[in-house]
Design a protein around this motif. Structure first.
Motif, PDB file in Angstrom:
ATOM      1  N   SER A  45       0.834  -1.209   0.000  1.00  0.00           N
ATOM      2  CA  SER A  45       0.000   0.000   0.000  1.00  0.00           C
ATOM      3  C   SER A  45       0.871   1.262   0.000  1.00  0.00           C
ATOM      4  N   THR A  46       1.971   1.205   0.732  1.00  0.00           N
ATOM      5  CA  THR A  46       2.906   2.335   0.743  1.00  0.00           C
ATOM      6  C   THR A  46       3.427   2.577  -0.677  1.00  0.00           C
ATOM      7  N   LEU A  47       3.695   1.491  -1.385  1.00  0.00           N
ATOM      8  CA  LEU A  47       4.201   1.589  -2.752  1.00  0.00           C
ATOM      9  C   LEU A  47       3.129   2.146  -3.690  1.00  0.00           C
ATOM     10  N   PRO A  61       1.972  -0.397  10.596  1.00  0.00           N
ATOM     11  CA  PRO A  61       3.084  -1.322  10.849  1.00  0.00           C
ATOM     12  C   PRO A  61       2.608  -2.754  11.078  1.00  0.00           C
ATOM     13  N   ARG A  62       1.304  -2.966  11.265  1.00  0.00           N
ATOM     14  CA  ARG A  62       0.792  -4.315  11.499  1.00  0.00           C
ATOM     15  C   ARG A  62       0.437  -4.998  10.182  1.00  0.00           C
ATOM     16  N   ALA A  63       0.529  -6.326  10.184  1.00  0.00           N
ATOM     17  CA  ALA A  63       0.149  -7.094   8.993  1.00  0.00           C
ATOM     18  C   ALA A  63      -1.372  -7.103   8.859  1.00  0.00           C
ATOM     19  N   GLN A  64      -1.831  -7.342   7.642  1.00  0.00           N
ATOM     20  CA  GLN A  64      -3.270  -7.425   7.324  1.00  0.00           C
ATOM     21  C   GLN A  64      -4.003  -6.109   7.534  1.00  0.00           C
ATOM     22  N   THR A  65      -3.423  -5.064   7.001  1.00  0.00           N
ATOM     23  CA  THR A  65      -4.063  -3.752   7.080  1.00  0.00           C
ATOM     24  C   THR A  65      -5.082  -3.589   5.951  1.00  0.00           C
ATOM     25  N   THR A  66      -4.681  -3.964   4.742  1.00  0.00           N
ATOM     26  CA  THR A  66      -5.568  -3.847   3.577  1.00  0.00           C
ATOM     27  C   THR A  66      -6.516  -5.039   3.538  1.00  0.00           C
ATOM     28  N   THR A  86      -3.723  -4.978  -3.112  1.00  0.00           N
ATOM     29  CA  THR A  86      -4.482  -6.145  -2.643  1.00  0.00           C
ATOM     30  C   THR A  86      -4.104  -6.504  -1.200  1.00  0.00           C
ATOM     31  N   PRO A  87      -4.981  -7.251  -0.521  1.00  0.00           N
ATOM     32  CA  PRO A  87      -4.605  -7.754   0.803  1.00  0.00           C
ATOM     33  C   PRO A  87      -3.418  -8.720   0.682  1.00  0.00           C
ATOM     34  N   GLY A  88      -2.595  -8.781   1.720  1.00  0.00           N
ATOM     35  CA  GLY A  88      -1.437  -9.671   1.703  1.00  0.00           C
ATOM     36  C   GLY A  88      -1.846 -11.133   1.565  1.00  0.00           C
ATOM     37  N   LEU A  89      -1.007 -11.897   0.887  1.00  0.00           N
ATOM     38  CA  LEU A  89      -1.313 -13.317   0.658  1.00  0.00           C
ATOM     39  C   LEU A  89      -0.954 -14.118   1.897  1.00  0.00           C
ATOM     40  N   ASN A 148      11.416  -4.390  -1.695  1.00  0.00           N
ATOM     41  CA  ASN A 148      11.124  -3.155  -0.943  1.00  0.00           C
ATOM     42  C   ASN A 148      11.878  -3.102   0.393  1.00  0.00           C
ATOM     43  N   LYS A 149      11.885  -1.928   0.983  1.00  0.00           N
ATOM     44  CA  LYS A 149      12.516  -1.657   2.284  1.00  0.00           C
ATOM     45  C   LYS A 149      14.036  -1.859   2.215  1.00  0.00           C
ATOM     46  N   ILE A 150      14.636  -1.495   1.074  1.00  0.00           N
ATOM     47  CA  ILE A 150      16.093  -1.664   0.987  1.00  0.00           C
ATOM     48  C   ILE A 150      16.834  -0.715   1.918  1.00  0.00           C
ATOM     49  N   ASP A 151      16.106   0.275   2.438  1.00  0.00           N
ATOM     50  CA  ASP A 151      16.719   1.161   3.441  1.00  0.00           C
ATOM     51  C   ASP A 151      17.005   0.413   4.745  1.00  0.00           C
ATOM     52  N   THR A 152      16.451  -0.786   4.894  1.00  0.00           N
ATOM     53  CA  THR A 152      16.656  -1.530   6.154  1.00  0.00           C
ATOM     54  C   THR A 152      17.748  -2.602   6.041  1.00  0.00           C
TER      55      THR A 152
END
Ligand SMILES: Nc1nc2c(ncn2[C@@H]2O[C@H](COP(=O)(O)OP(=O)(O)OP(=O)(O)O)[C@@H](O)[C@H]2O)c(=O)[nH]1
Ligand SMILES: [Mg+2]
Length: 325
Positions: A45-47, A61-66, A86-89, A148-152
């Motif tokens: 969703s951020t993307l 920050p929690r899973a299953q937001t969408t 879409t919601p996470g698989l 994603n999140k390559i900053d981490t």
């Protein structure tokens, strides 16, 4: 006010406008559906928001937001991308999760291109978890992988793992950071190349398809994710009941459904403290989104076991699969 909020404030119709056909001699355009899929919390969703340039899909920050499909449109340089977040698989357990999974699988069927989002900060094995493998096996569309999140992760991470990802996913991952906006140009180029030639399906200025009511209800739900712990974010479904545009400030009432009577007390809080806090933060977000002052009324109502009951889910606007796979 941005283009999106103007369009939204004007009331985007829920139905789809007719295709805009090009005439001979016009430059070739590309257009298609890009379904954003991946594990919960990968940053899908951020993307979407970063690619469209507008906060359309809620993030936490929690899973299953969408919980259902969210559409965002990006039109630039002769290319129109219709993103389906879409919601996470995941392994669906209750009927609500099955509805989430169905929403993801349905959007994957419509994809001209799949944008598969991988969280670089997670263990690699998570990428090839059963629900992901199953979903990707069903699609015939080309897959573009965003790491994603390559900053981490450290700088050598992408190089070290690129081959592994390519072998598993059949594509070289494009490193991005959705929160920092890094790598998005390369990602957009890869998506453009994968999209078919064709006329735009929507006017160039359109950014969103869902109704204003949908976004308002989602912003309240996002705030619930921010302010409450444990099971509450997963027990709360929100629905706009009244939306009176003729009033100044704009009057909106939202019903906050909980699953059990005991959860009502938590959401309302001692002396109504928690619900006031939820109302204040939600109102601020809605005002920013709509660009005008809002009076927000929140009503907490138990809807017993709504996550498990087909008729409740349908009443809340969620699509429930006919047959449980
Ligand atoms: N450090 C970092 N965090 C990110 C990045 N992208 C997203 N996040 C964070 O990851 C968390 C999850 O982001 P979402 O966009 O809600 O993830 P999602 O994949 O849509 O999650 P679900 O809807 O639950 O499937 C949020 O806390 C984001 O701020 C990134 O590039 N870097
Ligand atoms: Mg999401």
């Amino acid at each position: 006010m941005t283009d999106a909020t103007e369009a939204l404030a004007a009331g985007i119709p829920d139905d789809v406008p007719g295709g805009v056909t090009g005439s001979p001699g016009e430059p070739v355009t590309r257009c298609g559906y890009v379904t954003i899929a991946g594990r919960p919390n990968a940053g899908k969703s951020t993307l979407l928001n970063a690619l469209v340039g507008e906060k359309l899909s809620i993030v936490s920050p929690r899973a299953q937001t969408t919980w259902e499909r969210v559409t965002g449109i990006r039109t630039a340089g002769g290319v129109q991308m219709i993103f389906l977040d879409t919601p996470g698989l995941l392994d669906a357990r209750d009927l609500h999760q099955k509805s989430m999974r169905a929403a993801a699988h349905e959007a994957l069927k419509e994809a001209d291109v799949v944008l598969f989002v991988v969280d670089a900060s997670r263990e690699r094995e998570e990428v090839i978890s059963e629900p992901v493998v199953e979903a990707l096996a069903e699609t015939r569309a080309p897959v573009v992988v965003a790491l994603n999140k390559i900053d981490t992760v450290d700088a050598g991470f992408v190089q070290r793992h690129a081959q592994w990802f390519q072998a598993r996913l059949g594509a070289v991952p494009i490193p991005v950071s959705a929160t920092r906006g890094e790598g998005l140009d390369a990602l957009v180029r890869a998506l453009e190349e994968a999209l078919p030639e064709g006329p735009f399906l929507y006017p160039e200025e359109d950014l969103a398809l869902q109704s204003v009511r949908f976004f308002v209800a989602e912003l309240v739900r996002e705030t619930v994710f921010e302010q409450f712990e444990d099971e509450i974010p997963y027990a709360v479904a929100t629905r706009v009941e009244e939306f009176r545009e003729d009033q100044d400030p704009l009057y909106i009432s939202v019903v906050v459904h909980v699953e059990r009577e005991s959860q009502k007390g938590i959401v309302v809080g001692k002396g109504g403290h928690a619900i006031r806090r939820l109302g204040m933060a939600s109102r601020r977000k809605i005002e920013t989104f709509l660009g005008r002052p809002v009076y927000l009324d929140l009503w907490v109502k138990p809807l017993k076991g709504w996550r498990r009951k087909r008729h409740h889910l349908q009443r809340l606007g969620y699509r429930v699969p006919d047959e449980e796979p």
